[in-house]
Structures are given as structure tokens and as C-alpha cells.
Design an enzyme around this catalytic site. Structure first.
Site, PDB file in Angstrom:
ATOM      1  N   ARG A  36       8.293   2.992   3.062  1.00  0.00           N
ATOM      2  CA  ARG A  36       7.186   3.776   2.496  1.00  0.00           C
ATOM      3  C   ARG A  36       6.438   2.931   1.470  1.00  0.00           C
ATOM      4  NH1 ARG A  36       9.198   9.974   1.303  1.00  0.00           N
ATOM      5  NH2 ARG A  36       9.844  10.493   3.441  1.00  0.00           N
ATOM      6  N   ASP A  67       3.418   2.671  -1.543  1.00  0.00           N
ATOM      7  CA  ASP A  67       2.771   3.501  -2.558  1.00  0.00           C
ATOM      8  C   ASP A  67       1.260   3.525  -2.361  1.00  0.00           C
ATOM      9  OD1 ASP A  67       5.197   4.034  -3.791  1.00  0.00           O
ATOM     10  OD2 ASP A  67       5.014   2.384  -5.223  1.00  0.00           O
ATOM     11  N   TYR A 119       7.245  -8.810   1.870  1.00  0.00           N
ATOM     12  CA  TYR A 119       5.977  -8.494   1.221  1.00  0.00           C
ATOM     13  C   TYR A 119       5.321  -9.771   0.705  1.00  0.00           C
ATOM     14  CZ  TYR A 119       6.874  -3.430   0.926  1.00  0.00           C
ATOM     15  OH  TYR A 119       7.086  -2.103   1.214  1.00  0.00           O
ATOM     16  N   ARG A 135       6.475  -4.865  -7.399  1.00  0.00           N
ATOM     17  CA  ARG A 135       5.423  -4.987  -8.416  1.00  0.00           C
ATOM     18  C   ARG A 135       5.996  -5.235  -9.805  1.00  0.00           C
ATOM     19  NH1 ARG A 135       1.569  -0.423  -8.644  1.00  0.00           N
ATOM     20  NH2 ARG A 135       2.996   0.960  -7.527  1.00  0.00           N
TER      21      ARG A 135
END
Length: 288
Positions: free
Chosen positions: A61, A63, A124, A212
């Protein structure tokens, strides 16, 4: 926990990408906010002329504002629906979906496949520029501007203490009943020929805000505000540090999801559902 496909249904794998700018994340939400899951499920229902919504399960999932180039999901469709629409489903979805979300591949999944639990890693990329003039306007939705010169070598040195299996509680937004133990397989920075700095962040799984937060800590090292051993000390402390900033989502893209060979999918599916603990019983497998 069993993940058998119900009799009369076929599990279908979808490979997709999206620009996260106008989405409130992947998962459907109350209140009618636009989400990637909601858009694709609505499109599936429409193009298959179905009276019910078939729910998607996703590899990871994302954000609000986070992008994906190599997202993977699965959906269980009735055999009759799949047989009728499989050859034209991809083109029909392209005609129905908005231009900021695309499904690139639709195929029957192998036995034991689960988009979330069969995955062995997610990769990522986070992109930053420290160019004094700012971000190329044509790329502003995908690159963060950092208004300080960044030292790539210092950031890579700091990243070394974070790689491996650790409790990443200091870099995650805690969720009740969920473990924050993860295996970070790769964390490195590279300055591209364009001058953009690209972080590659690869792990078996990620907890909320983990990527992040890691990027935010390493940027503080890169611009000289913190020493290279600081991110490792934060990890070892095991608690959220107010100095660790969760950087903005638009620089983050889910690039790829990895799966084992077909014959190992079911075993990985079961293994990934087990709640993990560190062998030592401590928070981290060592630090600085």
C-alpha cells in the site's frame, strides 16, 4: 492461514503503475476520496459488466502522493467472467481508467500466488536534487528539492548501519499489533548524470513511513547537519526521534516487487504471515 482460491474463481495478477499526485493513497477510504484501489475496482466492475465489486489485494500500500512504476495486485474473478473478458480486459481497462493509472499486464496467477504475502522484496526509489536553481519544472512532481548541497559519500556511509534485519521502530509510524522488524536488503545513494540524487531502498517489506523517514535522516547527514553515525544511533535507540523528518511523498516511487519461483510461492505466502522477532530479543542487530 489458508489462501486457497474459492471454487469457481480464478486468481488474476495485475501489473500496474500510477502517478500518485491526485490519489489519496492506494487503499479505499470512507468519504469518497479518490484512491488507486477504488479507481481500478470501479473500472473492473464496469468493463466486466458485473453487479459486484471484486476486491484487489496489493503488494504494498502506498501513501497519498506516492507513485508506483512496478506495483502488483491480484483479484479473484469468477471463472465465467475471466473466460469472457480475459482477452480484451487490458484494452478495456485502458479505455476506462484515467490517464494517471495504467494496468500493463493481466494474467492468470500461478498456484499459491498472493500479491502481498508471496513477495520477497519491494524496491523503492527516492529522488532528490540539490541544484541551487531547484527542480526541473517538468519533473517537479517526482523529485524533491533540498536547499543544501548533499554529500553522497557521507549518506552512503551512514546507510551502512541501517542495512540488515533490525527493529525499525525509530523510523516507522507504529500500528497496533504490527511488528516493526524488517530486513533492509539495500540502501544506497547515487548521483545520476543529470545531477539528481537517487536512493535505492529495498527490503522484504516496509512499515508505515519507513522509507521517507530513512531518507529524511540520511539527508540530514548529507547536508552536514548530523554526523554519519547519527542514523544508526537513532535506530539503536528504538524510539521515534523528532529530528527525523518524514520527507514529502512526491519524491518516492515503488519501482519493482520481487517474487520467488512459482513452486515457492505458496511457502513464501505462509512464511510472510508469521510475526517476526529478532533472534537476540533486542531491538537491533548492532549499530555504531
Amino acid at each position: 492461514m489458508s489462501d486457497e482460491v474459492e471454487p469457481g474463481f480464478v486468481r488474476v495478477r495485475l501489473d500496474l503503475s500510477y502517478d500518485g499526485k491526485d490519489f489519496h493513497g492506494w487503499a479505499k477510504q470512507a468519504g469518497g476520496q479518490r484512491t488507486v484501489q477504488g479507481d481500478i475496482e470501479d473500472a473492473l466492475r464496469t468493463v466486466t459488466r458485473s453487479s459486484e465489486t471484486y476486491e484487489l489485494t496489493v503488494a504494498g500500500r502506498t501513501d497519498a502522493g506516492v507513485h508506483a512504476r512496478g506495483q502488483v495486485a491480484h483479484v479473484d474473478l469468477p471463472e465465467a467472467v475471466w473466460a469472457e473478458h480475459r482477452d480484451k480486459l487490458l484494452r478495456r481497462l485502458a479505455g476506462r481508467l484515467a490517464h494517471d493509472v495504467r494496468v500493463w499486464r493481466v494474467e492468470e496467477a500461478p498456484s499459491g500466488f498472493n500479491a502481498r504475502f508471496s513477495a520477497i522484496w519491494r524496491r523503492y526509489a527516492y529522488r532528490v536534487t540539490d541544484t541551487p536553481g531547484g527542480v526541473d519544472p517538468l519533473l517537479r512532481g517526482h523529485i524533491l528539492w533540498h536547499d543544501w548541497p548533499l554529500d553522497v559519500d557521507a549518506m552512503n556511509a551512514a546507510a551502512e548501519a541501517l542495512v540488515g534485519e533490525h527493529d525499525f521502530a525509530a523510523y516507522c509510524k507504529k500500528r497496533e499489533g504490527a511488528t516493526t522488524i524488517r530486513t533492509l536488503q539495500e540502501l544506497r545513494w547515487e548521483r545520476l548524470p543529470s545531477g539528481v540524487l537517487e536512493a535505492t531502498v529495498k527490503a522484504d517489506a516496509f512499515c508505515h513511513n519507513m522509507v521517507r523517514s530513512l531518507v529524511g535522516a540520511l539527508l540530514f547527514v548529507g547536508d552536514g547537519h548530523r554526523p554519519a553515525d547519527w542514523p544508526g544511533k537513532v535506530l539503536a535507540a528504538g524510539v521515534r526521534d523528532s529530528a527525523v523528518h518524514v520527507v514529502r511523498p512526491h519524491g518516492l516511487t515503488l519501482e519493482e516487487v520481487g517474487y520467488p519461483a512459482d513452486e515457492l510461492l505458496a511457502a513464501r505466502n505462509l512464511e510472510a504471515r508469521n510475526k517476526r522477532s529478532l533472534p537476540s530479543g533486542g531491538r537491533s542487530g548492532g549499530c555504531c
